[in-house]
Motif scaffolding. Sequence first.
Motif, PDB file in Angstrom:
ATOM      1  N   GLU A 126      -2.751 -11.611 -13.770  1.00 28.35           N
ATOM      2  CA  GLU A 126      -3.970 -11.639 -12.959  1.00 28.35           C
ATOM      3  C   GLU A 126      -4.444 -10.215 -12.660  1.00 28.35           C
ATOM      4  OE1 GLU A 126      -7.227 -13.051 -10.913  1.00 28.35           O
ATOM      5  OE2 GLU A 126      -5.912 -14.058 -12.322  1.00 28.35           O
ATOM      6  N   MET A 127      -3.506  -9.319 -12.346  1.00 28.76           N
ATOM      7  CA  MET A 127      -3.875  -7.930 -12.084  1.00 28.76           C
ATOM      8  C   MET A 127      -4.468  -7.292 -13.338  1.00 28.76           C
ATOM      9  SD  MET A 127      -1.601  -4.719 -10.697  1.00 28.76           S
ATOM     10  CE  MET A 127      -1.451  -5.306  -9.016  1.00 28.76           C
ATOM     11  N   ALA A 128      -3.881  -7.563 -14.487  1.00 31.12           N
ATOM     12  CA  ALA A 128      -4.388  -7.014 -15.747  1.00 31.12           C
ATOM     13  C   ALA A 128      -5.800  -7.521 -16.027  1.00 31.12           C
ATOM     14  CB  ALA A 128      -3.457  -7.385 -16.890  1.00 31.12           C
ATOM     15  N   ARG A 129      -6.024  -8.797 -15.814  1.00 39.16           N
ATOM     16  CA  ARG A 129      -7.343  -9.389 -16.056  1.00 39.16           C
ATOM     17  C   ARG A 129      -8.392  -8.786 -15.131  1.00 39.16           C
ATOM     18  NH1 ARG A 129     -10.569 -12.855 -13.940  1.00 39.16           N
ATOM     19  NH2 ARG A 129      -9.169 -13.500 -12.286  1.00 39.16           N
ATOM     20  N   VAL A 140      -4.792  -4.195  -5.385  1.00 37.08           N
ATOM     21  CA  VAL A 140      -3.640  -4.216  -4.479  1.00 37.08           C
ATOM     22  C   VAL A 140      -3.778  -5.352  -3.471  1.00 37.08           C
ATOM     23  CG1 VAL A 140      -2.462  -2.952  -2.633  1.00 37.08           C
ATOM     24  CG2 VAL A 140      -3.091  -1.773  -4.740  1.00 37.08           C
ATOM     25  N   SER A 141      -4.972  -5.538  -2.942  1.00 36.25           N
ATOM     26  CA  SER A 141      -5.157  -6.549  -1.893  1.00 36.25           C
ATOM     27  C   SER A 141      -4.997  -7.974  -2.409  1.00 36.25           C
ATOM     28  CB  SER A 141      -6.513  -6.380  -1.213  1.00 36.25           C
ATOM     29  OG  SER A 141      -7.559  -6.629  -2.122  1.00 36.25           O
ATOM     30  N   GLN A 142      -5.008  -8.155  -3.726  1.00 34.69           N
ATOM     31  CA  GLN A 142      -4.729  -9.475  -4.272  1.00 34.69           C
ATOM     32  C   GLN A 142      -3.261  -9.853  -4.107  1.00 34.69           C
ATOM     33  OE1 GLN A 142      -6.166  -9.184  -8.321  1.00 34.69           O
ATOM     34  NE2 GLN A 142      -7.892 -10.478  -7.770  1.00 34.69           N
ATOM     35  N   GLN A 143      -2.399  -8.855  -4.060  1.00 35.16           N
ATOM     36  CA  GLN A 143      -0.966  -9.124  -3.916  1.00 35.16           C
ATOM     37  C   GLN A 143      -0.469  -8.912  -2.491  1.00 35.16           C
ATOM     38  OE1 GLN A 143       1.644  -7.498  -6.822  1.00 35.16           O
ATOM     39  NE2 GLN A 143       0.245  -7.900  -8.497  1.00 35.16           N
ATOM     40  N   ILE A 144      -1.054  -7.947  -1.812  1.00 35.07           N
ATOM     41  CA  ILE A 144      -0.653  -7.633  -0.435  1.00 35.07           C
ATOM     42  C   ILE A 144      -1.935  -7.544   0.390  1.00 35.07           C
ATOM     43  CG2 ILE A 144       0.489  -5.984   1.077  1.00 35.07           C
ATOM     44  CD1 ILE A 144       2.069  -5.018  -1.359  1.00 35.07           C
ATOM     45  N   PRO A 145      -2.075  -8.350   1.428  1.00 34.37           N
ATOM     46  CA  PRO A 145      -3.318  -8.331   2.206  1.00 34.37           C
ATOM     47  C   PRO A 145      -3.433  -7.081   3.077  1.00 34.37           C
ATOM     48  CG  PRO A 145      -1.771  -9.869   3.174  1.00 34.37           C
ATOM     49  CD  PRO A 145      -1.138  -9.345   1.913  1.00 34.37           C
ATOM     50  N   VAL A 146      -3.924  -6.006   2.469  1.00 34.73           N
ATOM     51  CA  VAL A 146      -4.066  -4.741   3.174  1.00 34.73           C
ATOM     52  C   VAL A 146      -5.245  -3.982   2.578  1.00 34.73           C
ATOM     53  CG1 VAL A 146      -2.478  -3.480   1.659  1.00 34.73           C
ATOM     54  CG2 VAL A 146      -2.758  -2.736   4.009  1.00 34.73           C
ATOM     55  N   TYR A 175       4.637   0.360   3.564  1.00 33.27           N
ATOM     56  CA  TYR A 175       4.020   1.468   2.835  1.00 33.27           C
ATOM     57  C   TYR A 175       4.552   1.601   1.409  1.00 33.27           C
ATOM     58  CZ  TYR A 175       2.520   6.130   1.500  1.00 33.27           C
ATOM     59  OH  TYR A 175       1.980   7.188   0.815  1.00 33.27           O
ATOM     60  N   PHE A 176       5.852   1.595   1.230  1.00 37.87           N
ATOM     61  CA  PHE A 176       6.419   1.800  -0.104  1.00 37.87           C
ATOM     62  C   PHE A 176       6.152   0.609  -1.022  1.00 37.87           C
ATOM     63  CE2 PHE A 176       8.965   4.935   2.279  1.00 37.87           C
ATOM     64  CZ  PHE A 176       8.593   6.051   1.557  1.00 37.87           C
ATOM     65  N   LYS A 177       6.111  -0.569  -0.453  1.00 39.67           N
ATOM     66  CA  LYS A 177       5.765  -1.752  -1.237  1.00 39.67           C
ATOM     67  C   LYS A 177       4.308  -1.665  -1.699  1.00 39.67           C
ATOM     68  CE  LYS A 177       5.731  -6.781  -0.974  1.00 39.67           C
ATOM     69  NZ  LYS A 177       5.948  -7.948  -0.115  1.00 39.67           N
ATOM     70  N   VAL A 178       3.417  -1.277  -0.807  1.00 38.07           N
ATOM     71  CA  VAL A 178       2.001  -1.119  -1.153  1.00 38.07           C
ATOM     72  C   VAL A 178       1.849  -0.023  -2.204  1.00 38.07           C
ATOM     73  CG1 VAL A 178      -0.265  -0.434  -0.248  1.00 38.07           C
ATOM     74  CG2 VAL A 178       1.171  -1.989   1.064  1.00 38.07           C
ATOM     75  N   GLN A 179       2.575   1.058  -2.039  1.00 36.07           N
ATOM     76  CA  GLN A 179       2.519   2.160  -3.003  1.00 36.07           C
ATOM     77  C   GLN A 179       2.987   1.704  -4.381  1.00 36.07           C
ATOM     78  OE1 GLN A 179       3.422   6.261  -1.773  1.00 36.07           O
ATOM     79  NE2 GLN A 179       5.046   6.197  -3.304  1.00 36.07           N
ATOM     80  N   ALA A 180       4.027   0.890  -4.449  1.00 38.52           N
ATOM     81  CA  ALA A 180       4.525   0.388  -5.736  1.00 38.52           C
ATOM     82  C   ALA A 180       3.503  -0.521  -6.407  1.00 38.52           C
ATOM     83  CB  ALA A 180       5.844  -0.356  -5.534  1.00 38.52           C
ATOM     84  N   VAL A 181       2.836  -1.360  -5.632  1.00 34.30           N
ATOM     85  CA  VAL A 181       1.795  -2.232  -6.191  1.00 34.30           C
ATOM     86  C   VAL A 181       0.608  -1.396  -6.651  1.00 34.30           C
ATOM     87  CG1 VAL A 181       0.188  -4.111  -5.670  1.00 34.30           C
ATOM     88  CG2 VAL A 181       2.539  -4.237  -4.867  1.00 34.30           C
ATOM     89  N   ALA A 182       0.255  -0.362  -5.895  1.00 33.05           N
ATOM     90  CA  ALA A 182      -0.844   0.536  -6.287  1.00 33.05           C
ATOM     91  C   ALA A 182      -0.500   1.260  -7.587  1.00 33.05           C
ATOM     92  CB  ALA A 182      -1.131   1.546  -5.174  1.00 33.05           C
TER      93      ALA A 182
END
Length: 112
Positions: free
Chosen positions: A7-10, A69-75, A88-95
């Motif tokens: 989904e992120m790739a699309r 990022v907000s598709q996986q983590i609501p931020v 923070y580190f989880k958001v950074q990894a998703v980014a």
Amino acid sequence: MRNLELEMARRAMEKVEEVANEAQSKQEYLTLARKLGSMIIQNGLIGTITYLKNKSQGSVILGHLNELVSQQIPVDISRPECVPERDYFKVQAVALEASKWLKRYAEILLKE
């Protein structure tokens, strides 16, 4: 690949295709997309966001990154003060994962 990655790739491909239709902004977006992952690793997510806010195409790629990022983590990463410290580190990894997809599609769709 997991469904979230697909989904992120699309979504990343859709975002880069939007930029591909704008002739004047393609080159700067491509340059920023190529640097985005290493900027996140070297400067952290907050430093990268601050840098992108000061570039002309930075707000565009920051918006794309934020949406992915907000598709996986609501931020809202465009407002780093709203990112909970514990996440923070989880958001950074998703980014970082999102930046990888933006770079891949930018190199495919925007290269002249």
